[in-house]
Write an enzyme that holds these catalytic residues in place. Structure first.
Site, PDB file in Angstrom:
ATOM      1  N   GLU A 100     -12.202  -1.673  -8.429  1.00 24.96           N
ATOM      2  CA  GLU A 100     -11.229  -0.724  -8.428  1.00 24.96           C
ATOM      3  C   GLU A 100     -11.321   0.254  -6.765  1.00 24.96           C
ATOM      4  OE1 GLU A 100      -9.378   0.878 -10.488  1.00 24.96           O
ATOM      5  OE2 GLU A 100     -10.011  -0.511 -12.031  1.00 24.96           O
ATOM      6  N   HIS A 127     -11.917   9.331  -5.390  1.00 26.18           N
ATOM      7  CA  HIS A 127     -10.228   9.154  -5.536  1.00 26.18           C
ATOM      8  C   HIS A 127     -11.239   7.133  -6.213  1.00 26.18           C
ATOM      9  CE1 HIS A 127      -6.735   6.713  -4.397  1.00 26.18           C
ATOM     10  NE2 HIS A 127      -6.534   6.360  -5.679  1.00 26.18           N
ATOM     11  N   GLU A 156      -4.605   0.964  -2.773  1.00 21.21           N
ATOM     12  CA  GLU A 156      -3.497   2.485  -2.743  1.00 21.21           C
ATOM     13  C   GLU A 156      -3.605   3.097  -0.963  1.00 21.21           C
ATOM     14  OE1 GLU A 156      -3.597   6.157  -4.981  1.00 21.21           O
ATOM     15  OE2 GLU A 156      -3.077   3.950  -6.351  1.00 21.21           O
ATOM     16  N   GLU A 202     -11.562   8.540  -9.986  1.00 26.22           N
ATOM     17  CA  GLU A 202     -10.719   9.174 -10.414  1.00 26.22           C
ATOM     18  C   GLU A 202     -10.524   7.623 -11.322  1.00 26.22           C
ATOM     19  OE1 GLU A 202      -6.207   9.032 -10.170  1.00 26.22           O
ATOM     20  OE2 GLU A 202      -7.454   9.926  -8.421  1.00 26.22           O
ATOM     21  N   HIS A 203     -10.423   5.707 -10.840  1.00 26.53           N
ATOM     22  CA  HIS A 203      -9.844   5.254 -10.878  1.00 26.53           C
ATOM     23  C   HIS A 203     -10.654   4.071 -12.082  1.00 26.53           C
ATOM     24  CE1 HIS A 203      -5.922   4.000  -8.709  1.00 26.53           C
ATOM     25  NE2 HIS A 203      -6.405   4.506  -7.675  1.00 26.53           N
TER      26      HIS A 203
END
Length: 312
Positions: A90, A12, A112, A15-16
């Site tokens: 991030e 994750h 998030e 990905e960012h």
């Protein structure tokens, strides 16, 4: 994706980081410029249990080709490998708002996932860890907030070196396109620079088991919060070695059990009128399973719920 015994959310985080700038496209806002100021009709990145997707669609072939170049540059040469501030932005960083305040954690992925750790999601995570211990299926690829805080910049570099290689990716092109143009970009600018490698994709750490397991997980509530009828109960089954016909049968069964008129639904509503429940058949994963989840009950109701589910 190689299995990790903890849940730091490296897929994750990366990905960012991939869409937040690369050596060729260093601007942090270019992803949003491409997504909202061009002929692109769809552009996003997402991480599932086993795969990270980078997808885009456009009304313009030229802009779609440029978007592909942007993605591939971020995949193979992201700024996060050379700029630690990109990692801190991030993943997570510690901030101090005032001399009298305590250090607090923040970061795109950390924040998030803080929002994702609802009671229902925590129950789902814990069920998978109980059903498939040590398996990639039980890893929280999005990242567990407290484990994200243990991620280091070197972890990110190591993850990229082992996972973000051409031998571990699939590229799909479809539509009315000049495919030669796209294939030339993919090959000459990126893939031809790499040697073929072998990527470990096995799940050998997981050993299937039989029998019954049970676990109780506490979930934090606010001071003075009402905990009556605030429990979540999950009852799950693994479905090993299913044939294609059996998978189809399970989808039919799932569509029936979900209905308000099913015997299971009416039995639960009759006994627990304030409860909300669902039946889920998860088949798009390495190991299929099904689960019954019931919310707005008390922990002491589990025996009666188990009896209803078993009778159904």
């Amino acid at each position: 994706m190689l299995f990790r015994s903890d849940d730091p959310g490296l897929p994750h985080v990366f990905e960012h980081a991939t869409i937040q700038g690369s050596k060729k496209y260093p601007g942090e806002q270019m992803f949003f410029n491409l997504a909202y100021q061009t002929y692109n009709t769809y552009m996003n990145a997402s991480t599932s249990q086993l795969v990270t997707y980078y997808s885009a669609a456009s009304l313009s072939e030229a802009q779609l080709c440029k978007t592909l170049d942007f993605y591939l540059s971020g995949i193979f040469a992201p700024l996060v490998l050379t700029d630690e501030s990109a990692f801190r932005r991030e993943a997570f960083r510690l901030v101090l708002h005032g001399s009298a305040d305590e250090l607090t954690a923040t970061g795109v992925v950390y924040n998030e996932m803080q929002a994702q750790f609802t009671k229902a999601n925590v129950a789902n995570y814990e069920v998978k860890k109980l059903l498939f211990p040590n398996s990639t299926v039980s890893a929280i690829t999005g990242g567990k907030p407290e484990d994200i805080l243990n991620v280091t910049w070197q972890n990110i570099k190591d993850f990229h070196a082992t996972q973000y290689v051409p031998s571990n990716m699939t590229i799909y092109l479809y539509g009315k396109l000049n495919y030669e143009r796209f294939l030339q970009l993919i090959d000459e600018s990126y893939l031809s620079r790499y040697e073929r490698t072998e990527v470990a994709l096995d799940d050998s750490a997981y050993t299937p088991w039989s029998g019954f397991r049970e676990k109780t997980v506490e979930f934090p509530v606010g001071s003075g919060g009402n905990t009556a009828n605030a429990a979540t109960f999950v009852y799950a089954f693994t479905l090993p070695d299913m044939s294609l016909q059996e998978r189809n049968d399970m989808q039919v069964l799932a569509s029936y059990l979900k209905r308000n008129t099913s015997w299971l639904s009416t039995a639960i509503k009759r006994r627990f009128p304030a409860a909300t429940w669902q039946f889920a058949y998860i088949f798009d994963t390495l190991y299929p399973y099904c689960l019954f989840a019931c919310e707005n009950i008390n922990a002491g109701d589990k025996e009666e719920l188990t009896k209803i589910i078993q009778e159904a």
